[in-house]
Scaffold this motif. Structure first.
Motif, PDB file in Angstrom:
ATOM      1  N   THR A   1      -5.854   6.853   3.918  1.00  0.00           N
ATOM      2  CA  THR A   1      -5.215   5.883   2.972  1.00  0.00           C
ATOM      3  C   THR A   1      -4.080   6.751   2.446  1.00  0.00           C
ATOM      4  O   THR A   1      -3.110   6.121   1.938  1.00  0.00           O
ATOM      5  N   GLY A   2      -4.289   8.035   2.253  1.00  0.00           N
ATOM      6  CA  GLY A   2      -3.131   8.778   1.486  1.00  0.00           C
ATOM      7  C   GLY A   2      -3.583   8.859   0.008  1.00  0.00           C
ATOM      8  O   GLY A   2      -2.514   9.326  -0.795  1.00  0.00           O
ATOM      9  N   ARG A   3      -4.565   8.450  -0.344  1.00  0.00           N
ATOM     10  CA  ARG A   3      -4.662   8.308  -1.669  1.00  0.00           C
ATOM     11  C   ARG A   3      -5.167   9.569  -2.359  1.00  0.00           C
ATOM     12  O   ARG A   3      -6.020  10.241  -1.806  1.00  0.00           O
ATOM     13  N   CYS A   4      -4.551   9.913  -3.533  1.00  0.00           N
ATOM     14  CA  CYS A   4      -5.224  11.305  -4.127  1.00  0.00           C
ATOM     15  C   CYS A   4      -6.547  10.784  -5.094  1.00  0.00           C
ATOM     16  O   CYS A   4      -6.275  10.013  -5.954  1.00  0.00           O
ATOM     17  N   LEU A   5      -7.445  11.558  -4.765  1.00  0.00           N
ATOM     18  CA  LEU A   5      -8.687  11.163  -5.305  1.00  0.00           C
ATOM     19  C   LEU A   5      -8.749  11.817  -6.656  1.00  0.00           C
ATOM     20  O   LEU A   5      -9.254  11.328  -7.984  1.00  0.00           O
ATOM     21  N   HIS A   6      -8.538  13.033  -6.705  1.00  0.00           N
ATOM     22  CA  HIS A   6      -8.542  14.094  -7.902  1.00  0.00           C
ATOM     23  C   HIS A   6      -7.494  15.101  -7.787  1.00  0.00           C
ATOM     24  O   HIS A   6      -7.134  15.674  -6.683  1.00  0.00           O
ATOM     25  N   VAL A   7      -6.978  15.402  -9.202  1.00  0.00           N
ATOM     26  CA  VAL A   7      -6.439  16.514  -9.317  1.00  0.00           C
ATOM     27  C   VAL A   7      -7.243  17.844  -9.826  1.00  0.00           C
ATOM     28  O   VAL A   7      -7.543  17.428 -11.224  1.00  0.00           O
ATOM     29  N   CYS A   8      -7.515  18.856  -9.210  1.00  0.00           N
ATOM     30  CA  CYS A   8      -8.422  19.662  -9.871  1.00  0.00           C
ATOM     31  C   CYS A   8      -7.653  21.090 -10.560  1.00  0.00           C
ATOM     32  O   CYS A   8      -6.809  21.614  -9.651  1.00  0.00           O
TER      33      CYS A   8
END
Length: 281
Positions: free
Chosen positions: A201-208
Motif C-alpha cells: 500500500t505504501g503506507r508508513c506504519l511507524h517512524v522509529c
C-alpha cells in the motif's frame, strides 16, 4: 526461536581478522556456518563461524569492497566494489565466475547469476542506489537511494518492472532496506531514523527514532516481531514492529556498527567497522 530482546547480553565472542583496512560489509550464509567480509583493502575473506577459522581470500577487485552477499544455497558469493564492478564467486573453489558492471548511475540491475547477464535495469531514482533487498516470497524488490526515497518493484513480470510504490518520508540518504518473512519492509536512513512500511500500500506504519548517528544496517528477527538497527553511534537498537518502540539498546561492543543480523535461533549478531564483534544471547 527468538524469545525477546530482554534476554540479550553483549558479548565479544569471536574476532575475524586478517583485513588490512576497514571492514565495510559482512554477510552470513543462511545456516550461519559461513561468514564473508568485504574491506577497503579490496579483498573478500571467508570464515568458518564455528571456530573463526579463515577459509579463503577472494582477490580481483581494484577498489574498496563495499558490499558482500551469500546465495541462499551457499553456492555463490557476490561482492560489489568501488571499482564499479560486481563479482560472482563460486564458493567451493573461490573462482570468480562473472564480472558484472555496476555503478552509482542511479539504477539497480537484476542479474542472472548462473549466466552472468542482466535481466532488467531498474531505473527511476534521481540519485545513486545504496541498498537493495528481495522480499522472502520473491514478490518484490526494494531499492533505497540517496534521493531519500525507497522504491518497491514487482517481480512478477521482469519484462516490465514498473515501480509499484515510491515511498517518501526520509530526509536523508536511505542506506539500508530489508523485508520481514511476512512481507513488512523496513528502511534505515542517514536521517538517523528507521521506517516501517506496508510495501503493497505504501503506507508508513511507524517512524522509529532514537539513534544519534546514521543508520547503517537492518535485520528482522526470524519470527518478524522485532527489528534490529545498527548505527555509527556505536549502538544496535531492537524495535517492536507492532508499536515501533525501542525495547533494547546494545552499546559498548560495536565501533560504528556496520552490520546486524539474527541467527536462525534468534541470537542477534552485530559487527563494527574495524572488527567483527558478536553480540549474542
Amino acid at each position: 526461536m527468538f524469545s525477546g530482546p530482554q534476554d540479550y547480553t553483549s558479548l565479544d565472542l569471536k574476532q575475524f581478522g586478517g583485513h588490512k583496512d576497514e571492514v565495510n560489509s559482512v554477510a552470513f550464509s543462511q545456516d550461519f556456518q559461513m561468514l564473508v567480509t568485504g574491506s577497503d583493502d579490496q579483498r573478500v575473506r571467508v570464515f568458518n563461524t564455528r571456530n573463526a577459522e579463515f577459509i579463503c581470500k577472494l582477490k580481483g577487485h581494484e577498489g574498496a569492497v563495499k558490499s558482500v552477499a551469500v546465495a541462499p544455497n551457499t553456492k555463490y558469493i557476490g561482492s560489489g566494489s568501488y571499482d564499479k564492478t560486481v563479482r560472482v564467486w563460486r564458493t567451493s573453489t573461490a573462482e570468480c565466475l562473472h564480472l558484472l558492471s555496476g555503478s552509482w548511475d542511479r539504477t539497480a540491475i537484476l542479474w542472472d547469476v548462473e549466466e552472468g547477464f542482466p535481466v532488467k535495469v531498474l531505473a527511476g531514482h534521481t540519485s545513486l542506489v545504496q541498498s537493495i533487498a528481495f522480499s522472502q516470497d520473491k514478490e518484490f524488490i526494494a531499492t533505497g537511494s540517496w534521493d531519500f526515497t525507497v522504491r518497491v518493484w514487482a517481480l512478477k513480470d521482469p519484462s516490465q518492472f514498473p515501480p509499484v510504490r515510491v515511498l517518501q518520508g526520509h530526509t536523508g540518504n536511505v542506506h539500508a532496506v530489508t523485508f520481514s518473512k511476512d512481507g513488512m519492509l523496513a528502511s534505515g536512513s542517514w536521517d538517523k531514523s528507521v521506517r516501517l512500511w506496508n510495501p503493497k500500500t505504501g503506507r508508513c506504519l511507524h517512524v522509529c527514532q532514537g539513534h544519534l548517528g546514521w543508520v547503517q544496517a537492518l535485520a528482522f528477527s526470524p519470527d518478524g516481531t522485532y527489528l534490529a538497527s545498527s548505527s555509527d553511534d556505536d549502538s544496535v537498537k531492537v524495535w517492536d514492529v507492532v508499536n515501533g518502540q525501542c525495547v533494547r539498546t546494545l552499546e559498548g561492543q560495536t565501533d560504528q556498527a556496520q552490520h546486524c543480523s539474527f541467527t536462525p535461533g534468534g541470537a542477534l549478531v552485530a559487527s563494527g567497522a574495524a572488527m567483527v564483534t558478536l553480540a549474542i544471547t
